[in-house]
Design an enzyme around this catalytic site. Structure first.
Site, PDB file in Angstrom:
ATOM      1  N   ASN A 204       8.292   0.532  -2.218  1.00 37.22           N
ATOM      2  CA  ASN A 204       7.563  -0.613  -1.667  1.00 37.22           C
ATOM      3  C   ASN A 204       8.232  -1.076  -0.381  1.00 37.22           C
ATOM      4  OD1 ASN A 204       9.553  -2.830  -2.356  1.00 37.22           O
ATOM      5  ND2 ASN A 204       9.206  -1.926  -4.368  1.00 37.22           N
ATOM      6  N   ARG A 205       7.642  -2.067   0.253  1.00 37.49           N
ATOM      7  CA  ARG A 205       8.064  -2.443   1.598  1.00 37.49           C
ATOM      8  C   ARG A 205       9.196  -3.477   1.645  1.00 37.49           C
ATOM      9  NH1 ARG A 205       4.198  -0.814   5.277  1.00 37.49           N
ATOM     10  NH2 ARG A 205       2.143  -0.412   4.371  1.00 37.49           N
TER      11      ARG A 205
END
Ligand code: CTP
Length: 425
Positions: A204-205
């Site tokens: 994920n970011r």
């Protein structure tokens, strides 16, 4: 503000040049006081040119100005970076053989030491005792970072990043409270990676910035911080013990291990809810036909698990008439400490990233996960991920929500620690 930058004789002396620049560029007046040994690593002309002030290691220069008293007395802050084992020992024992140690004896302002030395020296009982003495007297001694030291060895002893030392100094100058002194806190940060095969993962970011800001501010407020970092590419926050993990399972193990005797756990990490059901041992190759689907399996919910563990411990406590569970611990002191309040974190904080219905989703999550505080931020369209600023609403179990306006992630971190501190006995 008038800052004295003491530099002692370690190879990390060159990094103090950057710290000096951070002070001068933000408008502080800096007087560098190196030790004789420091001048073997970085010469006086460098310090003089960068600070715009005269430089000497001796009490015998410019005696008519009485520098051995004046420099310390006029300072708003003295920071010694790097602080060697030798300078810590001399400071702890009140020796005054050079200008820096004289300055430390005459300074009435806050003093920050940023130690840097080999692991063996840092862990030696003599150094431990000296650090203890300095801390008891009110000095801030930042724990060194863990990492590559001079030569090939690694371990605790590295000088924290100059920007990290600078942050601690600014907080000390602003007079922020050290209200978390004596507390143990655990912070998770970053985003987990769930392996598909040896080269690919689901991720994920999350950049880890908010978790790192939480760890940094907790350490600056005096807490003993364990930072469980999942795939973060940021410098170690000054004073935090960093445990690096990759997957949700590794993060769970590290958090639960540290949570047992922690006062508070803050789950700022973006933990993957799912992982590939099977991890291919060999790299998946392109095939001529259709790609194979990736099936997912559920990961444990660590935050909810912490809440459950706490509820169970509290129920056991209630059944045994209020006495906490008898627990084995590594140190007798630890057992006492844990017995006094049961073996669960006093305060559990969760984060929630929501794209819509932010408050309604947040309230439901706070209840579902059994935490005390839930920091809710709206994400998407450049909000929150990877940026230095953030806005959030902190939902409080049994209390009113607290709005935190758009600002540095450190400011949000301070609000979280204010709320945590208020809930600690
Ligand atoms: N969290 C956790 N373990 C997981 C997933 C999340 O401990 N497996 C923690 C995160 O660190 C964060 C909080 O739970 O503090 C909220 O995570 P989020 O993914 O938003 O919650 P979910 O329960 O997954 O809810 P939803 O998918 O509905 O958003």
């Amino acid at each position: 503000m008038k800052v004295v930058l003491g530099v002692s004789g370690g190879i990390a002396a060159y990094k103090a040049c950057e710290l000096l620049r951070l002070f001068t560029e933000s408008g502080h007046e800096v007087r560098v006081v190196p030790t004789r040994e420091a001048l073997k690593f970085v010469g006086a002309p460098t310090w003089a040119a960068l600070s715009g002030n005269p430089v000497s290691a001796e009490v015998w220069d410019d005696v008519h100005e009485v520098p051995h008293v004046r420099i310390g007395k006029q300072a708003d802050l003295v920071v010694v970076a790097p602080a060697t084992a030798d300078v810590l020992a001399r400071a702890a024992h009140g020796l005054a053989g050079d200008l820096l140690t004289n300055t430390l004896l005459t300074a009435t302002c806050p003093v920050v030491f940023a130690p840097a030395m080999h692991t063996e020296m840092w862990q030696h009982p003599a150094t431990r005792a000296n650090v203890e003495t300095l801390r008891e007297r009110g000095a801030v001694v930042i724990d060194p970072a863990v990492g590559r030291l001079t030569g090939a060895d690694t371990g605790p002893g590295r000088l924290p990043d100059p920007a990290e030392i600078f942050e601690v100094c600014l907080r000390v100058l602003r007079g922020r409270p050290r209200d978390l002194a004596g507390r143990k806190v655990v912070v998770s940060a970053g985003g987990t990676r769930e392996a598909i095969d040896p080269v690919r993962y689901l991720g994920n970011r999350s950049s880890g910035r908010q978790g790192y800001a939480l760890a940094r501010t907790a350490a600056a407020r005096g807490a003993e911080v364990t930072l469980v970092a999942a795939n973060v590419a940021l410098p170690d926050p000054a004073g935090a013990k960093v445990v690096r993990v990759e997957s949700a399972y590794e993060l769970r193990e590290a958090v639960l291990a540290a949570a047992g005797d922690a006062d508070a756990v803050v789950m700022a990490a973006a933990v993957a809810d799912f992982r590939p059901a099977t991890r291919h041992e060999a790299k998946i190759k392109k095939t001529d036909g259709e790609p194979e689907p990736i099936f997912l399996a559920k990961n444990p919910d660590i935050l909810a698990e912490l809440g459950t563990l706490r509820r169970e411990a509290q129920a056991a406590e209630a059944r045994s008439g209020g006495a906490a569970r008898p627990l084995a611990g590594p140190e007798p002191g630890d057992v006492m400490r844990r017995r006094e309040r049961g073996a669960y974190p006093e305060v559990i904080v969760g984060f929630a990233a929501e794209t819509h219905d932010v408050l309604a989703n947040g309230q439901a999550k706070l209840a579902r996960k059994g935490c005390d505080l839930l920091v809710v931020n709206q994400v998407g369209e450049g909000l929150a991920f990877g940026t230095p600023d953030n806005a959030a609403t902190v939902l409080v179990a049994g209390g009113d929500p607290v709005e935190v306006p758009f600002g540095p992630k450190e400011a949000l971190a301070d609000v979280v620690w204010d709320l945590v501190a208020a809930r600690l006995p």
